[in-house]
Design an enzyme around this catalytic site. Structure first.
Site, PDB file in Angstrom:
ATOM      1  CE  LYS A  66      -4.150  -2.014   1.967  1.00 34.54           C
ATOM      2  NZ  LYS A  66      -5.205  -1.967   2.980  1.00 34.54           N
ATOM      3  CG  ASP A 102      -8.349   0.213   3.250  1.00 33.12           C
ATOM      4  OD1 ASP A 102      -9.068  -0.532   2.549  1.00 33.12           O
ATOM      5  OD2 ASP A 102      -7.111   0.148   3.255  1.00 33.12           O
ATOM      6  CB  ALA A 128      -1.088   3.972  16.032  1.00 33.93           C
ATOM      7  N   GLY A 130      -1.606   1.368   9.540  1.00 39.35           N
ATOM      8  CA  GLY A 130      -2.195   1.876   8.307  1.00 39.35           C
ATOM      9  C   GLY A 130      -3.714   1.964   8.364  1.00 39.35           C
ATOM     10  NE  ARG A 152       2.005  -3.968  20.524  1.00 38.81           N
ATOM     11  CZ  ARG A 152       2.284  -5.048  19.825  1.00 38.81           C
ATOM     12  NH1 ARG A 152       2.184  -6.240  20.382  1.00 38.81           N
ATOM     13  NH2 ARG A 152       2.659  -4.976  18.564  1.00 38.81           N
TER      14      ARG A 152
END
Ligand code: ATR
Length: 272
Positions: A66, A102, A128, A130, A152
């Site tokens: 991507k 998306d 956090a 894509g 995390r």
């Protein structure tokens, strides 16, 4: 003349995109073919350029390409730019256009299909990566009270929030989620791919209307199981998002929007 489209990714054997676009083409009577290409780690750019040069009209891009696809494009949408990733390319008059559907696909599934409007809601995004990057702009447009990102790696979450620069986007460490409640909780981590649970506790779901798992076709993941045990009314996996992002791409390429419900019903794996 039949127009050619394809998805490219690695591995690609599991892809549902040819089935989805094939069904869309059938009901909208569009004369297209839609294939699947196993991407090459070294040769991805050449594969895309060859497809375009040979008359291909558009491609869907899936992991792990991507970012590369985004960089390859001549023109990029705002959504793709914030996500720094693209999941759809269009080849037109010698130019490559990049989009990212998306986030809008996820939003449409939540608001339209699952009937949970985000306006005024407290939304928690786990992860956090894509997927969250792609979701932030469309989500903000839906008017939530806040979008809290838990990850995390906190630096990654802070960097993302700084880029968006909107007071409604906040960052929270997993341990600090204790005692907080949200209306909508979305698992956008890749934890479920290895049957893991992000470090959250049942109390998080006390007030939740919806628990949404981005992974699809895996039944009750540890995240969805926890939400179910906490009594969350709506549980969903990412099948609706998958079909909605495909519909967005189809409309972008063909100028006609297919109905998504029959395709979602066909692909849904029961959450048991
Ligand atoms: P995608 O593009 O699908 O979002 P990604 O960019 O690889 O995938 O991001 C994966 C996300 O899942 C990351 O936010 C990662 O957290 P870290 O940035 O802290 O590594 C998160 N993730 C993966 N496994 C996890 C787990 N077991 N628990 C919690 N978060 C997890």
């Amino acid at each position: 003349m039949t127009d050619r489209y394809s998805v490219i990714g690695r591995p690609i054997s599991h892809t549902k995109s040819p089935l989805i676009h094939g069904l869309f083409a059938e009901v909208t009577e569009q004369d297209i073919t839609y294939g699947a290409i196993e991407g090459s780690l070294e040769g991805f750019t050449d594969q895309v350029l060859t497809f375009a040069t040979e008359g291909g009209r558009g491609m869907n891009i899936t992991a792990p390409f991507k970012l590369q696809a985004f960089e390859l494009a001549d023109l990029r949408s705002e959504r793709a730019t914030l996500a720094r990733a693209c999941n759809a390319l269009k080849f037109e008059q010698g130019k490559i256009y990049a989009e990212n559907f998306d986030g809008i696909g996820l939003l449409r599934d939540i608001q339209h299909n699952l009937q949970v409007p985000l306006v005024g809601r407290k939304v928690l995004l786990l992860g956090a990566g894509g997927a969250v990057r792609g979701a932030l702009l469309p989500f903000l447009e839906a008017g939530p009270q806040c979008l809290v990102i838990a990850n995390r790696d906190l630096d990654k979450a802070h960097a993302l929030a700084a880029e968006v620069n909107d007071a409604r986007v906040q960052v929270c460490a997993y341990p600090a989620l204790q005692g907080q409640v949200f209306d909508v909780v979305i698992n956008a981590t890749s934890a479920s791919l290895s049957s893991e649970l992000p470090p959250i506790a049942e109390g998080l779901f006390q007030q939740a209307l919806l628990a949404y798992e981005l992974a699809y076709g895996k039944g009750l993941t540890p995240f969805l199981r926890l939400a179910q045990e906490a009594g969350v009314a709506h549980l969903a996996d990412g099948v609706g998002m998958l079909v909605e992002q495909a519909a967005e791409a189809f409309e972008w390429w063909r100028g006609v929007r297919p109905e998504t419900r029959p395709v979602i019903d066909r692909l849904t794996v029961p959450l048991v």
